[in-house]
Design an enzyme around this catalytic site. Structure first.
Site, short mmCIF file in Angstrom:
data_model
loop_
_atom_site.label_atom_id
_atom_site.label_comp_id
_atom_site.label_asym_id
_atom_site.label_seq_id
_atom_site.Cartn_x
_atom_site.Cartn_y
_atom_site.Cartn_z
N LYS A 156 0.73 -1.19 0.10
CA LYS A 156 0.01 -0.06 -0.02
C LYS A 156 0.74 1.36 -0.03
CE LYS A 156 -4.11 1.43 2.47
NZ LYS A 156 -4.76 1.43 3.70
C1 E4P Z 1 -8.04 1.87 3.86
O1 E4P Z 1 -7.40 1.63 3.15
C2 E4P Z 1 -8.21 3.27 4.64
O2 E4P Z 1 -6.78 3.64 5.45
C3 E4P Z 1 -9.29 3.46 5.62
O3 E4P Z 1 -10.22 3.14 4.98
C4 E4P Z 1 -9.45 4.77 6.23
O4 E4P Z 1 -10.82 4.93 6.75
P1 E4P Z 1 -11.19 6.11 7.64
O5 E4P Z 1 -11.29 7.50 6.95
O6 E4P Z 1 -12.12 5.75 8.41
O7 E4P Z 1 -9.89 6.22 8.68
#
Ligand code: E4P
Length: 218
Positions: A87
């Site tokens: 990622k």
């Molecule tokens: C996933 O890849 C993201 O890091 C995550 O969905 C972020 O979510 P949030 O905005 O609820 O922190």
């Protein structure tokens, strides 16, 4: 559409996996910290533990923001297990790193995406997954689902292979809206997945069926 769970909590990952509808896991440094996972080796071990629970698609985020360090870190993450998806944040060096991993056949998830322009750039670099953060867009009084729809339209017209991974999804209605808007994947907390089960008429109908069965068979 694939379902990923957005957590580093092993018991929630197990519960979602047991449901039989889970296709992967997304984590980020904040989610790892929430579970108290600190230190380089502990983080790697935790990713390994997640890989042992699920069948595929474990997004592991690099901390580095400079190209050479991103490559080093991403390669170490990818070496943990073939289920790992590296990622990488939507920054200039991140795009270069996505291109590098794409050329090497290592899957990537481009994270922190908030615009269609960023989505085009990530697809050009060969990202496997693209993560628009729809909940955070909604938090700013813009329309996160509308962005999913726009990217979905662009990717279809341009024949991009990158899969749209709707991220920052926090409730069940957003899952349905993302499915309608053309998301290939949603990642969300366990509560949002389980929320899809809920309808009062299901509960009332089941109670009636069971009551009628009991009456007829007593
Ligand atoms: C996933 O890849 C993201 O890091 C995550 O969905 C972020 O979510 P949030 O905005 O609820 O922190």
């Amino acid at each position: 559409m694939k379902f990923f769970i957005d957590t580093a909590n092993l018991s929630q990952i197990r519960e979602a996996q047991d449901l039989g509808v889970l296709d992967g896991v997304t984590t980020n440094p904040s989610l790892m910290a929430k579970e108290g996972i600190t230190g380089h080796q502990n983080v790697l071990n935790h990713y390994k533990a997640i890989c042992e629970i699920v069948d595929d698609n474990v997004s592991a985020e690099v901390i580095a923001t400079e190209y050479d360090e991103m490559i080093k870190e991403g390669e170490a993450l990818a070496a943990i297990d073939s289920k790992i998806v590296v990622k990488i944040p939507m920054i200039k060096d991140g795009i270069k790193a996505i291109k590098y991993f794409s050329n090497k056949g290592i899957r990537t998830n481009c994270t922190l995406v908030f615009s269609a322009g960023q989505a085009i750039l990530a697809a050009k670099a060969g990202a496997t997954y693209l993560s628009p953060f729809i909940g955070r867009i909604d938090d700013m009084n813009w329309d996160g689902v509308e962005l999913i729809h726009q990217i979905s339209t662009i990717y279809a017209i341009q024949n991009f292979d990158t899969q749209i991974l709707a991220a920052s999804v926090r409730n069940s209605l957003q899952i349905v809206k993302c499915a309608e808007a053309g998301a290939d994947v949603v990642t969300c907390p366990l509560s949002a997945i389980l929320g899809l089960l809920k309808h009062p008429l299901t509960d009332l109908g089941l109670a009636q069926f069971l009551a009628d069965h009991k009456k007829a068979n007593s």
